[in-house]
Motif scaffolding. Structure first.
Motif, PDB file in Angstrom:
ATOM      1  N   TYR A  99       2.145 -11.452  -2.258  1.00 19.38           N
ATOM      2  CA  TYR A  99       2.084  -9.938  -2.454  1.00 19.38           C
ATOM      3  C   TYR A  99       3.184  -9.424  -1.653  1.00 19.38           C
ATOM      4  CZ  TYR A  99      -2.660  -9.023  -4.254  1.00 19.38           C
ATOM      5  OH  TYR A  99      -3.536  -9.205  -5.260  1.00 19.38           O
ATOM      6  N   TYR A 100       4.446 -10.477  -1.189  1.00 15.41           N
ATOM      7  CA  TYR A 100       5.349  -9.994  -0.579  1.00 15.41           C
ATOM      8  C   TYR A 100       6.182  -9.044  -1.193  1.00 15.41           C
ATOM      9  CZ  TYR A 100       9.277 -10.093   2.726  1.00 15.41           C
ATOM     10  OH  TYR A 100      10.319  -9.769   3.625  1.00 15.41           O
ATOM     11  N   ALA A 101       6.671  -9.327  -2.496  1.00 14.06           N
ATOM     12  CA  ALA A 101       7.465  -8.398  -3.364  1.00 14.06           C
ATOM     13  C   ALA A 101       6.648  -6.850  -3.587  1.00 14.06           C
ATOM     14  CB  ALA A 101       8.045  -9.136  -4.592  1.00 14.06           C
ATOM     15  N   ASP A 102       5.244  -6.945  -3.635  1.00 16.70           N
ATOM     16  CA  ASP A 102       4.819  -5.810  -3.937  1.00 16.70           C
ATOM     17  C   ASP A 102       4.747  -5.054  -2.454  1.00 16.70           C
ATOM     18  OD1 ASP A 102       3.920  -6.660  -6.462  1.00 16.70           O
ATOM     19  OD2 ASP A 102       2.457  -7.781  -5.498  1.00 16.70           O
ATOM     20  N   ILE A 103       4.765  -5.630  -1.387  1.00 13.25           N
ATOM     21  CA  ILE A 103       4.666  -5.142  -0.279  1.00 13.25           C
ATOM     22  C   ILE A 103       5.758  -4.315   0.000  1.00 13.25           C
ATOM     23  CG2 ILE A 103       4.285  -5.413   2.296  1.00 13.25           C
ATOM     24  CD1 ILE A 103       2.350  -7.452   1.692  1.00 13.25           C
ATOM     25  N   ILE A 104       6.922  -5.266   0.028  1.00  8.49           N
ATOM     26  CA  ILE A 104       8.146  -4.889   0.158  1.00  8.49           C
ATOM     27  C   ILE A 104       8.715  -3.448  -0.808  1.00  8.49           C
ATOM     28  CG2 ILE A 104      11.007  -5.039   0.108  1.00  8.49           C
ATOM     29  CD1 ILE A 104       9.484  -6.343   2.476  1.00  8.49           C
ATOM     30  N   GLY A 105       8.195  -3.512  -1.993  1.00  9.76           N
ATOM     31  CA  GLY A 105       8.252  -2.494  -2.790  1.00  9.76           C
ATOM     32  C   GLY A 105       7.825  -1.111  -2.394  1.00  9.76           C
ATOM     33  N   ALA A 106       6.322  -1.051  -2.135  1.00 13.08           N
ATOM     34  CA  ALA A 106       5.525  -0.091  -1.520  1.00 13.08           C
ATOM     35  C   ALA A 106       6.003   0.477  -0.663  1.00 13.08           C
ATOM     36  CB  ALA A 106       4.242  -0.562  -1.353  1.00 13.08           C
ATOM     37  N   LEU A 107       6.542  -0.534   0.467  1.00 13.40           N
ATOM     38  CA  LEU A 107       7.161   0.353   1.819  1.00 13.40           C
ATOM     39  C   LEU A 107       8.493   1.009   1.541  1.00 13.40           C
ATOM     40  CD1 LEU A 107       6.598  -2.807   4.215  1.00 13.40           C
ATOM     41  CD2 LEU A 107       5.583  -0.454   4.514  1.00 13.40           C
ATOM     42  N   GLU A 108       9.349   0.391   0.500  1.00  9.69           N
ATOM     43  CA  GLU A 108      10.680   1.210   0.271  1.00  9.69           C
ATOM     44  C   GLU A 108      10.346   2.276  -0.592  1.00  9.69           C
ATOM     45  OE1 GLU A 108      12.450  -2.154  -1.985  1.00  9.69           O
ATOM     46  OE2 GLU A 108      13.674  -2.934  -0.436  1.00  9.69           O
ATOM     47  N   ASP A 109       9.379   2.320  -1.671  1.00 11.17           N
ATOM     48  CA  ASP A 109       8.858   3.597  -2.294  1.00 11.17           C
ATOM     49  C   ASP A 109       8.507   4.666  -1.328  1.00 11.17           C
ATOM     50  OD1 ASP A 109       9.482   2.134  -4.566  1.00 11.17           O
ATOM     51  OD2 ASP A 109       7.367   2.057  -5.081  1.00 11.17           O
ATOM     52  N   ALA A 110       7.901   4.184   0.009  1.00 10.02           N
ATOM     53  CA  ALA A 110       7.288   5.188   0.820  1.00 10.02           C
ATOM     54  C   ALA A 110       8.472   5.451   1.798  1.00 10.02           C
ATOM     55  CB  ALA A 110       6.302   4.780   1.542  1.00 10.02           C
ATOM     56  N   GLU A 111       9.701   4.823   1.789  1.00  7.68           N
ATOM     57  CA  GLU A 111      10.742   5.040   2.745  1.00  7.68           C
ATOM     58  C   GLU A 111      10.571   4.710   4.083  1.00  7.68           C
ATOM     59  OE1 GLU A 111      12.390   9.011   2.161  1.00  7.68           O
ATOM     60  OE2 GLU A 111      12.885   8.735   0.241  1.00  7.68           O
ATOM     61  N   GLU A 112       9.536   3.679   4.078  1.00 11.57           N
ATOM     62  CA  GLU A 112       9.240   3.017   5.422  1.00 11.57           C
ATOM     63  C   GLU A 112      10.108   1.423   5.632  1.00 11.57           C
ATOM     64  OE1 GLU A 112       6.767   3.685   7.741  1.00 11.57           O
ATOM     65  OE2 GLU A 112       6.349   5.487   6.483  1.00 11.57           O
ATOM     66  N   PRO A 113      10.246   1.269   6.768  1.00 12.60           N
ATOM     67  CA  PRO A 113      11.303   0.176   7.201  1.00 12.60           C
ATOM     68  C   PRO A 113      10.281  -0.929   6.695  1.00 12.60           C
ATOM     69  CG  PRO A 113      10.735   1.179   9.193  1.00 12.60           C
ATOM     70  CD  PRO A 113       9.797   1.916   8.000  1.00 12.60           C
ATOM     71  N   THR A 114      11.135  -2.067   6.349  1.00  8.47           N
ATOM     72  CA  THR A 114      10.629  -3.485   5.505  1.00  8.47           C
ATOM     73  C   THR A 114      10.595  -4.582   6.564  1.00  8.47           C
ATOM     74  OG1 THR A 114      12.792  -3.912   4.613  1.00  8.47           O
ATOM     75  CG2 THR A 114      11.251  -2.656   3.447  1.00  8.47           C
TER      76      THR A 114
END
Length: 96
Positions: free
Chosen positions: A41-56
């Motif tokens: 799920y790493y890529a999904d988590i990174i994508g979700a954080l980026e979509d929410a404009e959160e740090p990765t």
């Protein structure tokens, strides 16, 4: 005969990795660390954080809550500043 046997063994070994991956349960909230232990799920988590404009960074990856909407659909819900708790099977994870 031997070739058929070797192909069967090789195919079984390749597919056994697929069988061990577990999907998240739709409708449950998961800590990032818990999603990572379930599968890739790493890529999904990174994508979700980026979509929410959160740090990765690693802390946000592991200590954020995500809602499981499907195998590759885990949108960011919130960052758990004081850490994230894995509440076990059949329960949503929570922030401390």
């Amino acid at each position: 005969m031997v070739n058929r046997y070797l192909i069967t063994i090789a195919l079984s070994a390749a597919l056994s990795g697929i069988a061990t991956a577990r999907n998240c349960g739709v409708g449950y909230y998961y800590c990032g660390s818990n999603l990572l232990s379930k599968g890739d799920y790493y890529a999904d988590i990174i994508g979700a954080l980026e979509d929410a404009e959160e740090p990765t960074d690693e802390d946000h990856v592991e200590n954020s809550l995500f809602l499981c909407k499907g195998p590759d659909d885990v949108p960011f819900v919130e960052y758990c500043e004081d850490g994230c708790d894995n509440e076990g099977a059949g329960s949503s994870d929570t922030c401390n």
